[in-house]
Design a protein around this motif. Sequence first.
Motif, PDB file in Angstrom:
ATOM      1  N   ASP A   5     -58.738  52.359   5.769  1.00  0.00           N
ATOM      2  CA  ASP A   5     -58.930  50.921   5.711  1.00  0.00           C
ATOM      3  C   ASP A   5     -57.864  50.214   4.889  1.00  0.00           C
ATOM      4  OD1 ASP A   5     -59.910  52.277   3.521  1.00  0.00           O
ATOM      5  OD2 ASP A   5     -61.362  50.744   3.034  1.00  0.00           O
ATOM      6  N   ASP A   6     -56.641  50.658   5.004  1.00  0.00           N
ATOM      7  CA  ASP A   6     -55.557  50.101   4.203  1.00  0.00           C
ATOM      8  C   ASP A   6     -54.866  48.908   4.855  1.00  0.00           C
ATOM      9  OD1 ASP A   6     -55.988  52.031   2.272  1.00  0.00           O
ATOM     10  OD2 ASP A   6     -54.648  53.450   3.254  1.00  0.00           O
ATOM     11  N   VAL A   7     -55.465  48.350   5.898  1.00  0.00           N
ATOM     12  CA  VAL A   7     -54.867  47.209   6.583  1.00  0.00           C
ATOM     13  C   VAL A   7     -55.673  45.956   6.267  1.00  0.00           C
ATOM     14  CG1 VAL A   7     -53.931  48.609   8.448  1.00  0.00           C
ATOM     15  CG2 VAL A   7     -56.213  47.665   8.662  1.00  0.00           C
ATOM     16  N   ALA A   8     -55.084  44.806   6.506  1.00  0.00           N
ATOM     17  CA  ALA A   8     -55.787  43.546   6.290  1.00  0.00           C
ATOM     18  C   ALA A   8     -56.920  43.407   7.300  1.00  0.00           C
ATOM     19  CB  ALA A   8     -54.816  42.384   6.429  1.00  0.00           C
ATOM     20  N   ILE A   9     -58.037  42.874   6.859  1.00  0.00           N
ATOM     21  CA  ILE A   9     -59.197  42.694   7.728  1.00  0.00           C
ATOM     22  C   ILE A   9     -59.132  41.287   8.327  1.00  0.00           C
ATOM     23  CG2 ILE A   9     -61.719  42.684   7.823  1.00  0.00           C
ATOM     24  CD1 ILE A   9     -60.421  45.412   7.142  1.00  0.00           C
ATOM     25  N   PRO A  10     -59.128  41.194   9.678  1.00  0.00           N
ATOM     26  CA  PRO A  10     -59.034  39.886  10.330  1.00  0.00           C
ATOM     27  C   PRO A  10     -60.341  39.095  10.206  1.00  0.00           C
ATOM     28  CG  PRO A  10     -59.339  41.610  11.949  1.00  0.00           C
ATOM     29  CD  PRO A  10     -59.197  42.297  10.606  1.00  0.00           C
ATOM     30  N   GLY A  11     -60.364  37.866  10.758  1.00  0.00           N
ATOM     31  CA  GLY A  11     -61.559  37.029  10.768  1.00  0.00           C
ATOM     32  C   GLY A  11     -62.741  37.725  11.421  1.00  0.00           C
ATOM     33  N   ARG A  12     -63.922  37.143  11.300  1.00  0.00           N
ATOM     34  CA  ARG A  12     -65.154  37.790  11.731  1.00  0.00           C
ATOM     35  C   ARG A  12     -65.640  37.285  13.089  1.00  0.00           C
ATOM     36  NH1 ARG A  12     -68.354  38.395   6.120  1.00  0.00           N
ATOM     37  NH2 ARG A  12     -69.274  40.172   7.090  1.00  0.00           N
ATOM     38  N   PRO A  13     -65.541  38.100  14.144  1.00  0.00           N
ATOM     39  CA  PRO A  13     -66.095  37.704  15.432  1.00  0.00           C
ATOM     40  C   PRO A  13     -67.583  38.035  15.568  1.00  0.00           C
ATOM     41  CG  PRO A  13     -64.853  39.708  15.705  1.00  0.00           C
ATOM     42  CD  PRO A  13     -64.702  39.288  14.262  1.00  0.00           C
ATOM     43  N   GLY A  14     -68.126  38.880  14.690  1.00  0.00           N
ATOM     44  CA  GLY A  14     -69.529  39.266  14.799  1.00  0.00           C
ATOM     45  C   GLY A  14     -70.039  39.787  13.470  1.00  0.00           C
ATOM     46  N   PRO A  15     -71.317  40.216  13.433  1.00  0.00           N
ATOM     47  CA  PRO A  15     -71.870  40.737  12.185  1.00  0.00           C
ATOM     48  C   PRO A  15     -71.142  42.003  11.732  1.00  0.00           C
ATOM     49  CG  PRO A  15     -73.413  41.070  13.984  1.00  0.00           C
ATOM     50  CD  PRO A  15     -72.273  40.268  14.518  1.00  0.00           C
ATOM     51  N   ARG A  16     -71.075  42.176  10.445  1.00  0.00           N
ATOM     52  CA  ARG A  16     -70.350  43.297   9.854  1.00  0.00           C
ATOM     53  C   ARG A  16     -71.324  44.191   9.095  1.00  0.00           C
ATOM     54  NH1 ARG A  16     -65.052  41.626   6.717  1.00  0.00           N
ATOM     55  NH2 ARG A  16     -64.561  41.025   8.828  1.00  0.00           N
ATOM     56  N   ALA A  17     -71.152  45.502   9.246  1.00  0.00           N
ATOM     57  CA  ALA A  17     -72.015  46.467   8.559  1.00  0.00           C
ATOM     58  C   ALA A  17     -71.169  47.537   7.888  1.00  0.00           C
ATOM     59  CB  ALA A  17     -72.976  47.123   9.546  1.00  0.00           C
ATOM     60  N   VAL A  18     -71.651  48.012   6.748  1.00  0.00           N
ATOM     61  CA  VAL A  18     -71.051  49.150   6.068  1.00  0.00           C
ATOM     62  C   VAL A  18     -72.137  50.196   5.909  1.00  0.00           C
ATOM     63  CG1 VAL A  18     -70.074  50.004   3.904  1.00  0.00           C
ATOM     64  CG2 VAL A  18     -69.277  47.843   4.839  1.00  0.00           C
ATOM     65  N   GLY A  19     -71.836  51.413   6.326  1.00  0.00           N
ATOM     66  CA  GLY A  19     -72.773  52.513   6.183  1.00  0.00           C
ATOM     67  C   GLY A  19     -72.234  53.544   5.212  1.00  0.00           C
ATOM     68  N   PHE A  20     -73.134  54.095   4.391  1.00  0.00           N
ATOM     69  CA  PHE A  20     -72.774  55.121   3.421  1.00  0.00           C
ATOM     70  C   PHE A  20     -73.532  56.400   3.711  1.00  0.00           C
ATOM     71  CE2 PHE A  20     -71.885  51.234   1.018  1.00  0.00           C
ATOM     72  CZ  PHE A  20     -70.661  51.521   0.443  1.00  0.00           C
ATOM     73  N   ASP A  21     -72.840  57.522   3.606  1.00  0.00           N
ATOM     74  CA  ASP A  21     -73.437  58.854   3.666  1.00  0.00           C
ATOM     75  C   ASP A  21     -73.307  59.419   2.257  1.00  0.00           C
ATOM     76  OD1 ASP A  21     -74.286  61.420   4.113  1.00  0.00           O
ATOM     77  OD2 ASP A  21     -72.702  61.929   5.534  1.00  0.00           O
ATOM     78  N   PRO A  22     -74.340  59.239   1.420  1.00  0.00           N
ATOM     79  CA  PRO A  22     -74.191  59.523  -0.006  1.00  0.00           C
ATOM     80  C   PRO A  22     -74.160  61.008  -0.348  1.00  0.00           C
ATOM     81  CG  PRO A  22     -76.416  58.828   0.457  1.00  0.00           C
ATOM     82  CD  PRO A  22     -75.656  58.719   1.737  1.00  0.00           C
TER      83      PRO A  22
END
Length: 94
Positions: A5-22
């Motif tokens: 994920d070392d690139v710039a994140i563009p604008g948001r076209p939809g909902p965003r989620a982050v998932g963790f596997d702890p």
Amino acid sequence: MSGTDDVAIPGRPGPRAVGFDPGLADTGYAALEGGRRVPTVLGTGVIRTSARDPLEVRLEALFDGARDVLTRFAPDLVIIEDVFSAPSIPRTAI
């Protein structure tokens, strides 16, 4: 922390989620954004800790890494994988 994920994140076209596997040694994560047809993978990675470090140092590293991921991706939804274990099987099934 390492990941794709070392690139710039563009604008948001939809909902965003982050998932963790702890995990105490390695905690994986993935960030996705909904689209009209398929979700887009914004980034993936692993937050790593060293078994040689004291527990409090490892927990702080995991906290800092997760906070960095959440700050970077600013999700609408956070998903955390549940660890499965049963009394008859005291070790986790992962």
